[in-house]
Design a protein around this motif. Structure first.
Motif, PDB file in Angstrom:
ATOM      1  N   ILE A  30     -13.819  -1.885   2.284  1.00  0.00           N
ATOM      2  CA  ILE A  30     -14.105  -0.454   2.091  1.00  0.00           C
ATOM      3  C   ILE A  30     -14.669  -0.241   0.685  1.00  0.00           C
ATOM      4  O   ILE A  30     -14.508  -1.110  -0.179  1.00  0.00           O
ATOM      5  N   GLY A  31     -15.339   0.902   0.461  1.00  0.00           N
ATOM      6  CA  GLY A  31     -15.956   1.172  -0.844  1.00  0.00           C
ATOM      7  C   GLY A  31     -17.424   0.820  -0.753  1.00  0.00           C
ATOM      8  O   GLY A  31     -17.872  -0.168  -1.320  1.00  0.00           O
ATOM      9  N   GLU A  32     -18.155   1.654  -0.014  1.00  0.00           N
ATOM     10  CA  GLU A  32     -19.567   1.345   0.226  1.00  0.00           C
ATOM     11  C   GLU A  32     -20.452   2.340  -0.520  1.00  0.00           C
ATOM     12  O   GLU A  32     -20.169   3.548  -0.531  1.00  0.00           O
ATOM     13  N   HIS A  33     -21.493   1.830  -1.143  1.00  0.00           N
ATOM     14  CA  HIS A  33     -22.404   2.636  -1.977  1.00  0.00           C
ATOM     15  C   HIS A  33     -21.642   3.280  -3.133  1.00  0.00           C
ATOM     16  O   HIS A  33     -22.023   4.333  -3.625  1.00  0.00           O
ATOM     17  N   THR A  34     -20.575   2.650  -3.519  1.00  0.00           N
ATOM     18  CA  THR A  34     -19.795   3.149  -4.649  1.00  0.00           C
ATOM     19  C   THR A  34     -20.082   2.331  -5.908  1.00  0.00           C
ATOM     20  O   THR A  34     -19.828   2.800  -7.012  1.00  0.00           O
ATOM     21  N   ASP A  35     -20.605   1.110  -5.732  1.00  0.00           N
ATOM     22  CA  ASP A  35     -20.748   0.249  -6.919  1.00  0.00           C
ATOM     23  C   ASP A  35     -21.712   0.839  -7.942  1.00  0.00           C
ATOM     24  O   ASP A  35     -21.394   0.923  -9.129  1.00  0.00           O
ATOM     25  N   TYR A  36     -22.875   1.298  -7.488  1.00  0.00           N
ATOM     26  CA  TYR A  36     -23.823   1.860  -8.462  1.00  0.00           C
ATOM     27  C   TYR A  36     -23.429   3.280  -8.874  1.00  0.00           C
ATOM     28  O   TYR A  36     -24.143   3.914  -9.646  1.00  0.00           O
ATOM     29  N   ASN A  37     -22.331   3.780  -8.327  1.00  0.00           N
ATOM     30  CA  ASN A  37     -21.794   5.065  -8.763  1.00  0.00           C
ATOM     31  C   ASN A  37     -20.544   4.906  -9.609  1.00  0.00           C
ATOM     32  O   ASN A  37     -19.782   5.857  -9.804  1.00  0.00           O
ATOM     33  N   GLY A  38     -20.313   3.699 -10.080  1.00  0.00           N
ATOM     34  CA  GLY A  38     -19.179   3.462 -10.965  1.00  0.00           C
ATOM     35  C   GLY A  38     -17.837   3.504 -10.256  1.00  0.00           C
ATOM     36  O   GLY A  38     -16.788   3.665 -10.899  1.00  0.00           O
ATOM     37  N   GLY A  39     -17.829   3.357  -8.951  1.00  0.00           N
ATOM     38  CA  GLY A  39     -16.576   3.451  -8.193  1.00  0.00           C
ATOM     39  C   GLY A  39     -15.957   2.095  -7.903  1.00  0.00           C
ATOM     40  O   GLY A  39     -16.264   1.094  -8.554  1.00  0.00           O
ATOM     41  N   GLU A 272     -15.408   8.691  -0.632  1.00  0.00           N
ATOM     42  CA  GLU A 272     -15.211   7.245  -0.486  1.00  0.00           C
ATOM     43  C   GLU A 272     -14.275   6.711  -1.569  1.00  0.00           C
ATOM     44  O   GLU A 272     -13.478   5.802  -1.330  1.00  0.00           O
ATOM     45  N   LYS A 273     -14.356   7.303  -2.735  1.00  0.00           N
ATOM     46  CA  LYS A 273     -13.478   6.867  -3.821  1.00  0.00           C
ATOM     47  C   LYS A 273     -12.012   7.055  -3.406  1.00  0.00           C
ATOM     48  O   LYS A 273     -11.176   6.164  -3.586  1.00  0.00           O
ATOM     49  N   GLN A 274     -11.720   8.207  -2.839  1.00  0.00           N
ATOM     50  CA  GLN A 274     -10.358   8.484  -2.381  1.00  0.00           C
ATOM     51  C   GLN A 274      -9.916   7.495  -1.316  1.00  0.00           C
ATOM     52  O   GLN A 274      -8.805   6.993  -1.313  1.00  0.00           O
ATOM     53  N   ARG A 275     -10.843   7.202  -0.396  1.00  0.00           N
ATOM     54  CA  ARG A 275     -10.482   6.298   0.700  1.00  0.00           C
ATOM     55  C   ARG A 275     -10.140   4.903   0.178  1.00  0.00           C
ATOM     56  O   ARG A 275      -9.204   4.274   0.660  1.00  0.00           O
ATOM     57  N   VAL A 276     -10.879   4.420  -0.807  1.00  0.00           N
ATOM     58  CA  VAL A 276     -10.580   3.072  -1.332  1.00  0.00           C
ATOM     59  C   VAL A 276      -9.164   3.052  -1.918  1.00  0.00           C
ATOM     60  O   VAL A 276      -8.395   2.115  -1.668  1.00  0.00           O
ATOM     61  N   LEU A 277      -8.828   4.090  -2.652  1.00  0.00           N
ATOM     62  CA  LEU A 277      -7.501   4.112  -3.281  1.00  0.00           C
ATOM     63  C   LEU A 277      -6.406   4.182  -2.212  1.00  0.00           C
ATOM     64  O   LEU A 277      -5.387   3.495  -2.308  1.00  0.00           O
ATOM     65  N   GLU A 278      -6.678   4.965  -1.187  1.00  0.00           N
ATOM     66  CA  GLU A 278      -5.714   5.074  -0.084  1.00  0.00           C
ATOM     67  C   GLU A 278      -5.519   3.715   0.604  1.00  0.00           C
ATOM     68  O   GLU A 278      -4.406   3.326   0.940  1.00  0.00           O
ATOM     69  N   VAL A 279      -6.632   3.001   0.783  1.00  0.00           N
ATOM     70  CA  VAL A 279      -6.559   1.691   1.437  1.00  0.00           C
ATOM     71  C   VAL A 279      -5.742   0.716   0.577  1.00  0.00           C
ATOM     72  O   VAL A 279      -4.932  -0.056   1.108  1.00  0.00           O
ATOM     73  N   CYS A 280      -5.910   0.762  -0.719  1.00  0.00           N
ATOM     74  CA  CYS A 280      -5.154  -0.146  -1.595  1.00  0.00           C
ATOM     75  C   CYS A 280      -3.659   0.098  -1.450  1.00  0.00           C
ATOM     76  O   CYS A 280      -2.881  -0.853  -1.291  1.00  0.00           O
ATOM     77  N   ASP A 281      -3.256   1.357  -1.475  1.00  0.00           N
ATOM     78  CA  ASP A 281      -1.835   1.682  -1.294  1.00  0.00           C
ATOM     79  C   ASP A 281      -1.348   1.196   0.056  1.00  0.00           C
ATOM     80  O   ASP A 281      -0.289   0.578   0.176  1.00  0.00           O
ATOM     81  N   ALA A 282      -2.140   1.472   1.079  1.00  0.00           N
ATOM     82  CA  ALA A 282      -1.742   1.119   2.439  1.00  0.00           C
ATOM     83  C   ALA A 282      -1.605  -0.396   2.591  1.00  0.00           C
ATOM     84  O   ALA A 282      -0.668  -0.885   3.216  1.00  0.00           O
ATOM     85  N   LEU A 283      -2.528  -1.134   1.973  1.00  0.00           N
ATOM     86  CA  LEU A 283      -2.488  -2.598   2.090  1.00  0.00           C
ATOM     87  C   LEU A 283      -1.212  -3.154   1.483  1.00  0.00           C
ATOM     88  O   LEU A 283      -0.600  -4.086   2.014  1.00  0.00           O
ATOM     89  N   LYS A 284      -0.807  -2.561   0.342  1.00  0.00           N
ATOM     90  CA  LYS A 284       0.411  -3.043  -0.317  1.00  0.00           C
ATOM     91  C   LYS A 284       1.614  -2.872   0.601  1.00  0.00           C
ATOM     92  O   LYS A 284       2.575  -3.624   0.536  1.00  0.00           O
ATOM     93  N   LYS A 285       1.569  -1.840   1.461  1.00  0.00           N
ATOM     94  CA  LYS A 285       2.699  -1.605   2.376  1.00  0.00           C
ATOM     95  C   LYS A 285       2.481  -2.262   3.734  1.00  0.00           C
ATOM     96  O   LYS A 285       3.282  -2.070   4.649  1.00  0.00           O
ATOM     97  N   GLY A 286       1.360  -2.936   3.911  1.00  0.00           N
ATOM     98  CA  GLY A 286       1.066  -3.523   5.221  1.00  0.00           C
ATOM     99  C   GLY A 286       0.787  -2.465   6.288  1.00  0.00           C
ATOM    100  O   GLY A 286       0.954  -2.699   7.482  1.00  0.00           O
TER     101      GLY A 286
END
Ligand code: GLA
Length: 383
Positions: A30-39, A272-286
């Motif tokens: 996840i995190g698409e078209h965010t790299d050139y936006n500093g995300g 998309e920025k919010q979604r990446v952060l949400e995914v990171c939290d979710a991954l830590k909890k499986g």
């Protein structure tokens, strides 16, 4: 990849033995078209890449043979004009970009081949840039750090291949680690390895095998829209350096100053920025249900707001939903290529069968199916 065959082809052409290097393609959770936006981006290297047999030749000429294109090209390191063959521009660009940074490359002979599908959104071009940047750095003992090698690849895309890409693909190809995804903050370049082993799930890519025309100019246009929206926000909020620093409130303050298209592009990036952060939290909890929900959210945004999906990709996304796939979305730059799917093992077979059948009925050919193994980044694989 048959490395012995690669070595034999090299020896037949150049009469000597070469060293072997590889650099992989990538997926991005996840995190698409965010790299050139500093995300943030969340890629991992895969077990498919480019393999190069290479040897310094003591001249100022590069002599390269592409097995896959069955094409040969020679260029001088001091030539200004880029080669005709598109594939050779990547090698040319890497040499020029190293030189610009004060790391003079020397001439070399190479034979290379790949098993990363071309034009599928798996970053075959970053794999190509990275394998040569990595190999030259190693053979010439230049001590260039891996971030700089990634920037050399990225500038090659910008200056010799016409794509104003971000840093994600080259970063993933160089920094990849087996079994791990990486969360990279593209403003600070800080990153973290995340073990990725979703027990009971599979990650599978479905390749539409379509690549739409003008993908690079459309990509560059998206980037311009983001930069424009960001400039308007920054005029009111000097702390905002990249679009990923902005909030929806800030974007709404400039809504009347920018066109609808730019507004939609920016809305996607902020979401998309919010979604990446949400995914990171979710991954830590499986919690893969949440990961999957965010992936569908990304697809929706990429299709309706960023408008980089296409009929074939939307079709595959709909089928995934119907088949109960946990998460599915267009992956990479878009305009064709693959969907990435996170699916419970029990649903895998029926999903693939249904997707193949329905896709073939609609578009006249099967989508290609790639199971993903997260693997190591660029490395030497033989003397
Ligand atoms: C392409 C670019 C990357 C990135 C993705 C979209 O792969 O090369 O830099 O922008 O598209 O996330």
């Amino acid at each position: 990849m048959d490395l012995q065959q690669l070595q034999r082809t090299f020896e037949a052409r150049f009469g000597q033995h070469g060293a072997l290097y590889t650099s992989p393609g990538r997926i991005n959770l996840i995190g698409e078209h965010t790299d050139y936006n500093g995300g943030f981006v969340f890629p991992g290297a895969i077990d498919k890449g480019i393999y190069a047999c290479i040897r310094l030749n003591g001249t100022s000429t590069v002599r390269a043979y592409s097995v896959d294109y069955d094409d040969y090209c020679e260029f001088g390191l001091h030539e200004e004009d880029k080669p005709q063959a598109a594939w050779a521009r990547y090698l040319f660009g890497v040499c020029r970009e190293m030189d610009k940074r004060g790391f003079a490359p020397s001439g070399f002979d190479t034979v290379f081949a790949g098993d990363v599908p071309l034009g599928a959104g798996l970053s075959s071009s970053a794999a190509l840039e990275s394998v040569f940047a990595f190999a030259l750095n190693d053979l010439l003992h230049l001590n260039i750090d891996k971030f700089e090698l990634a920037r050399i690849g990225q500038s090659t895309e910008h200056n010799y291949c016409g794509v104003k890409c971000g840093i994600m693909d080259q970063f993933a190809s160089l920094f990849g680690q087996a079994g791990h995804l990486m969360r990279l903050n593209c403003t600070t370049m800080e990153f973290e390895y995340f073990p990725f082993n979703p027990v009971g799930y599979k990650v599978v890519l479905l390749d539409t095998a379509v690549k739409h025309e003008l993908a690079s100019s459309a990509y560059n246009k998206r980037r311009e829209s983001c930069e424009n929206a960001c400039a308007h926000i920054a005029a009111k909020h000097p702390d905002v350096k990249f679009l990923s620093d902005a909030t929806m409130e800030m974007l709404n303050e400039v809504k009347n100053e920018i066109n609808t298209e730019d507004y939609k592009r920016a809305e996607y990036v902020i979401g998309e920025k919010q979604r990446v952060l949400e995914v990171c939290d979710a991954l830590k909890k499986g919690d893969y249900e949440t990961v999957g929900k965010c992936m569908y959210g990304t697809h929706q945004g990429m299709s309706k707001l960023y408008e980089v999906s296409c009929e074939e990709l939307d079709f595959l996304n709909d089928i995934a939903k119907e088949c109960g796939v946990t998460g599915s979305r267009v992956m990479g730059g878009g305009f064709g290529g693959c969907t990435i799917n996170l699916i419970e093992e029990a649903l895998y077979e029926p999903f693939i069968a249904t997707a193949k059948q329905k896709f073939a009925e609609e578009f006249g050919h099967d989508p290609k199916v790639y199971e993903v193994t997260i693997s190591d980044g660029a490395r030497k694989i033989g003397e």
